[in-house]
Design an enzyme around this catalytic site. Structure first.
Site, PDB file in Angstrom:
ATOM      1  N   TYR A   1      42.535   7.972  60.251  1.00  0.00           N
ATOM      2  CA  TYR A   1      42.269   8.975  61.286  1.00  0.00           C
ATOM      3  C   TYR A   1      41.772   8.328  62.576  1.00  0.00           C
ATOM      4  O   TYR A   1      42.274   8.624  63.670  1.00  0.00           O
ATOM      5  CB  TYR A   1      41.251   9.988  60.780  1.00  0.00           C
ATOM      6  CG  TYR A   1      40.907  11.068  61.772  1.00  0.00           C
ATOM      7  CD1 TYR A   1      41.755  12.157  61.977  1.00  0.00           C
ATOM      8  CD2 TYR A   1      39.731  11.006  62.509  1.00  0.00           C
ATOM      9  CE1 TYR A   1      41.437  13.151  62.895  1.00  0.00           C
ATOM     10  CE2 TYR A   1      39.405  11.991  63.431  1.00  0.00           C
ATOM     11  CZ  TYR A   1      40.261  13.062  63.617  1.00  0.00           C
ATOM     12  OH  TYR A   1      39.942  14.034  64.541  1.00  0.00           O
TER      13      TYR A   1
ATOM     14  N   ASP B   1      57.800  19.758  61.946  1.00  0.00           N
ATOM     15  CA  ASP B   1      57.008  18.651  61.407  1.00  0.00           C
ATOM     16  C   ASP B   1      57.141  17.523  62.418  1.00  0.00           C
ATOM     17  O   ASP B   1      58.232  16.969  62.587  1.00  0.00           O
ATOM     18  CB  ASP B   1      57.552  18.240  60.037  1.00  0.00           C
ATOM     19  CG  ASP B   1      56.726  17.137  59.390  1.00  0.00           C
ATOM     20  OD1 ASP B   1      55.953  16.467  60.105  1.00  0.00           O
ATOM     21  OD2 ASP B   1      56.854  16.938  58.166  1.00  0.00           O
TER      22      ASP B   1
END
Length: 320
Positions: free
Chosen positions: A178, A85
């Site tokens: 984003y 991760d």
């Protein structure tokens, strides 16, 4: 007349030389090590399989055990998967130490920073800071952290760094975290490219348009937006209008059908060129939508950008 003939021949000659230069490849790459993040699905998954078949020794990171097992089942014994991760700094350091032990004095030829998430692309006044934080931590901070930890190994091999950004790093056509994250990737990529030039390390940036991957699944994105819409205060819903959500979903669906690239292999082909070409490009714009619309639009005056992008927005109740 002779001048124009000579000018035409000169242009053709330059184009031919550029094409020949573009096709020149680095030799003796078989068996070199490359590290790819985000290999559960999408671009990273296809890239891991592609470079494994090509003879590279691939380190493929996956977020889930399921993704790692499925990838390992369809690749050679040479490919190694590892759970990572990119938001977990300790995990990044441990994986980097493991890679260092594996590559030893050879170093790492390629780093492909592909891991990323979308986050809800919704109007800014619908969102809280956590909606921005997660995409920025994964797409930008995670990418930088992985790069910093792998950089000594890349410098040792005088290798390549390939950062997967987005055409959304050149033009923000929706709200959410984003687009700020991808604008940040573009800035980091440019400064890193200049910093690494003296060490013989080449840094490339891939800017895909809208491709059909789990990241851009329209149904998933609309479900996330619907959850946010349903939890909005009544005054904000009133400003947008009760029919806004459904009308917006219909417009986004039409745009997706026009822009969506079904075949994701061109993105992997750009990764291949960036890792194997003697003269890789600084930026790779991929996808018909990116080449024909988003990239040209990003270079136009703001008044034209706003006019075209706002035409695809639903009119708000508050604007009446």
């Amino acid at each position: 007349m002779l001048f124009y003939v000579l000018l035409f021949l000169g242009i053709i000659s330059l184009w031919w030389r550029w094409r020949a230069r573009d096709r020149m490849k680095v030799t003796n790459l078989t068996g070199k090590y490359i590290f790819i993040t985000g290999c559960d699905t999408g671009f990273g998954n296809m890239a891991a399989k592609f470079f494994d078949k090509k003879g590279f020794r691939v380190f493929a990171t996956c977020l889930t055990e399921t993704g790692a097992k499925e990838l390992k089942a369809v690749t050679s014994k040479q490919l190694q998967t590892v759970l990572l991760d990119v938001r977990d700094s300790d995990s990044v350091k441990k994986v980097a130490a493991w890679v260092k032990a594996e590559v030893q004095s050879e170093g790492l030829w390629g780093l492909v920073n592909n891991a990323g998430i979308m986050g809800p692309p919704a109007p800014t006044d619908w969102l809280d800071i956590e909606h921005f934080r997660e995409p920025i931590e994964v797409n930008l901070i995670g990418l930088i952290n992985v790069t910093i930890n792998m950089l000594p190994l890349i410098k040792k091999a005088k290798g390549r760094i390939v950062n997967v950004s987005s055409i959304g790093g050149c033009l923000a056509f929706s709200g959410g975290g984003y687009f700020p994250s991808k604008f940040g990737v573009e800035g980091f990529n440019d400064s890193l490219r200049r910093d690494m030039k003296a060490f013989g390390v080449k840094v490339c940036c891939i800017q895909p348009g809208l491709f059909k991957t789990p990241l851009t699944n329209p149904a998933k994105i609309m479900r996330e937006k619907e959850v946010i819409w349903n939890s909005l205060p009544s005054d904000i819903k009133k400003q947008y209008g009760e029919e806004y959500f459904q009308k917006d979903a219909e417009k986004k669906q039409k745009l997706s059908k026009i822009c969506l690239n079904e075949d994701i292999s061109p993105v992997v082909q750009c990764m291949d060129h960036a890792l194997t070409s003697l003269h890789p490009q600084a930026h790779y714009i991929v996808g018909q939508d990116a080449k024909l619309f988003w990239n040209p639009l990003s270079r136009m005056p703001v008044v034209i950008q706003d006019f075209l992008l706002l035409r695809n927005r639903v009119e708000l109740a508050a604007s009446h």
